[in-house]
Scaffold this active site. Structure first.
Site, mmCIF file in Angstrom:
data_model
loop_
_atom_site.group_PDB
_atom_site.id
_atom_site.type_symbol
_atom_site.label_atom_id
_atom_site.label_comp_id
_atom_site.label_asym_id
_atom_site.label_seq_id
_atom_site.Cartn_x
_atom_site.Cartn_y
_atom_site.Cartn_z
ATOM 1 N N ASP A 227 25.957 -8.098 -17.400
ATOM 2 C CA ASP A 227 24.744 -8.630 -17.097
ATOM 3 C C ASP A 227 24.313 -8.384 -15.854
ATOM 4 O O ASP A 227 25.182 -7.820 -14.976
ATOM 5 C CB ASP A 227 24.853 -10.261 -17.343
ATOM 6 C CG ASP A 227 26.354 -10.555 -16.725
ATOM 7 O OD1 ASP A 227 26.965 -10.091 -16.127
ATOM 8 O OD2 ASP A 227 26.814 -11.704 -17.395
ATOM 9 N N ASP B 42 30.605 -24.119 -18.874
ATOM 10 C CA ASP B 42 29.822 -24.674 -19.929
ATOM 11 C C ASP B 42 30.140 -23.772 -21.432
ATOM 12 O O ASP B 42 29.370 -23.876 -22.471
ATOM 13 C CB ASP B 42 28.171 -24.767 -19.755
ATOM 14 C CG ASP B 42 27.858 -23.280 -19.461
ATOM 15 O OD1 ASP B 42 28.381 -22.408 -19.387
ATOM 16 O OD2 ASP B 42 26.352 -23.028 -19.200
ATOM 17 N N HIS C 180 29.519 -20.308 -21.589
ATOM 18 C CA HIS C 180 28.901 -19.215 -21.568
ATOM 19 C C HIS C 180 29.923 -18.020 -21.669
ATOM 20 O O HIS C 180 30.646 -18.043 -21.026
ATOM 21 C CB HIS C 180 27.658 -19.104 -20.753
ATOM 22 C CG HIS C 180 28.229 -18.782 -19.409
ATOM 23 N ND1 HIS C 180 27.679 -19.409 -18.169
ATOM 24 C CD2 HIS C 180 29.049 -17.910 -18.573
ATOM 25 C CE1 HIS C 180 28.132 -19.146 -17.247
ATOM 26 N NE2 HIS C 180 28.878 -18.222 -17.246
ATOM 27 N N GLU D 221 23.907 -18.773 -22.330
ATOM 28 C CA GLU D 221 24.097 -20.325 -22.038
ATOM 29 C C GLU D 221 24.186 -20.799 -23.211
ATOM 30 O O GLU D 221 23.753 -20.461 -24.287
ATOM 31 C CB GLU D 221 23.226 -20.830 -21.015
ATOM 32 C CG GLU D 221 22.965 -20.151 -19.481
ATOM 33 C CD GLU D 221 24.191 -20.675 -18.697
ATOM 34 O OE1 GLU D 221 25.251 -20.913 -19.318
ATOM 35 O OE2 GLU D 221 23.972 -20.611 -17.264
HETATM 36 C C1 F6R Z 1 29.318 -12.472 -15.051
HETATM 37 C C2 F6R Z 1 29.649 -13.240 -16.383
HETATM 38 C C3 F6R Z 1 29.941 -14.451 -16.707
HETATM 39 C C4 F6R Z 1 31.514 -14.819 -15.895
HETATM 40 C C5 F6R Z 1 31.576 -16.445 -15.872
HETATM 41 C C6 F6R Z 1 32.855 -17.044 -15.166
HETATM 42 O O1 F6R Z 1 29.314 -11.182 -15.398
HETATM 43 O O2 F6R Z 1 29.445 -12.510 -17.720
HETATM 44 O O3 F6R Z 1 30.006 -15.017 -17.983
HETATM 45 O O4 F6R Z 1 32.356 -14.414 -16.524
HETATM 46 O O5 F6R Z 1 30.486 -17.232 -15.291
HETATM 47 O O6 F6R Z 1 32.785 -16.568 -13.805
HETATM 48 P P1 F6R Z 1 34.044 -16.863 -12.882
HETATM 49 O O7 F6R Z 1 34.868 -15.790 -13.386
HETATM 50 O O8 F6R Z 1 33.759 -16.540 -11.309
HETATM 51 O O9 F6R Z 1 34.518 -18.316 -13.266
#
Ligand code: F6R
Length: 261
Positions: free
Chosen positions: A67, A136, A138, A143
């Site tokens: 992403d 959440d 995702h 989301e």
């Molecule tokens: C980022 C991504 C997000 C993160 C998620 C957890 O490329 O794909 O889904 O993996 O927001 O983020 P952290 O690891 O910082 O808690």
């Protein structure tokens, strides 16, 4: 899906890095899908250590981005392209040509999303996709209530995700973009092996919904239940809401050694 409970984040990083190394020994030009955020750092550190120790040759590996923020120039320190250059490409000694990702600055975002899905397909598909999970539920930036069949597209971040990510932008939520391009859930499910790492108590509820809840768009990560080869690696804190934790420990402890994850 397989759930592996590890003592801590470092153990999770080592386990997953070894699975990536094993894949690259079998398929040296494997396409590795990588995530950003705090969670995957121990994986990248463990993989780089294996490269330095000569335990694996990654020189032909290819890297695909999950992403990207919309509107951040590629050279912005928090664009995911920059972050991955610093955390993955450089430590592994890979050049820019080994990397593919969506163009977050494209004037025609829709065309850029379609082009990225096509590029992934033309590259033969992702062999192993690393995933983190949002508080959440995702995955990527799909989301809650994202279509489980979605392809790469633009998404609007929830307020909670922007709050969670403000730590990368000097704690200032105003600097966190509202929009991202993310591989869709359908795109993610096309990868041959999905490996999700979750660490810390803050992820415990989302992990329980992913693993033990129904398959439901309200928890996008629950789509992993539909994949024939999905591995969820969690530390003790992230496993703390799992009702079946003992069962997962027992099955992992007793699986055949040759099986890997
Ligand atoms: C980022 C991504 C997000 C993160 C998620 C957890 O490329 O794909 O889904 O993996 O927001 O983020 P952290 O690891 O910082 O808690």
């Amino acid at each position: 899906m397989e759930v592996v409970i590890v003592p801590d984040a470092a153990a999770g990083g080592e386990l997953i890095a070894e699975a990536m190394a094993e894949l690259l020994r079998r398929k040296p030009d494997a396409l590795l899908g990588v995530a950003t955020g705090s969670t995957p750092l121990p994986i990248y550190e463990a993989l780089a250590a294996k490269v330095s120790a000569g335990a694996v040759d990654v020189s032909r590996a290819r890297i695909a981005q999950l992403d990207e923020y919309v509107g951040l120039p590629a050279e912005h320190p928090e664009s995911y392209r920059s972050v991955l250059r610093q955390q993955v490409l450089e430590p592994l000694g890979l050049e820019a040509k080994a990397f593919m990702g969506p163009d977050g600055t494209a004037s025609d975002v829709r065309a850029a999303c379609e082009a990225y899905d096509k590029a992934l397909e033309d590259a033969g598909g992702v062999d192993l996709q690393l995933l983190g999970i949002g508080t959440d539920g995702h995955i990527g930036f799909n989301e809650p209530c994202s279509s489980l069949a979605s392809r790469t597209r633009i998404k609007t971040l929830t307020e909670q995700t922007r709050i969670d990510n403000a730590r990368f932008f000097d704690g200032d939520i105003e600097q966190v973009p509202h929009h991202v391009i993310t591989q869709g859930i359908g795109t993610i499910l096309d990868a041959r092996h999905l490996v999700l790492l979750a660490t810390g108590e803050g992820k415990a509820e989302a992990v329980a919904a992913t693993v033990e809840g129904p398959v439901a768009a309200v928890c996008p990560a629950s789509a992993l239940q539909l994949h024939p080869h999905a591995t969820v690696v969690v530390d003790e804190a992230a496993a703390s809401e799992l009702k079946l934790a003992d069962y997962f420990r027992h099955t992992y402890a007793n699986k055949p050694d040759w099986q890997g994850i």
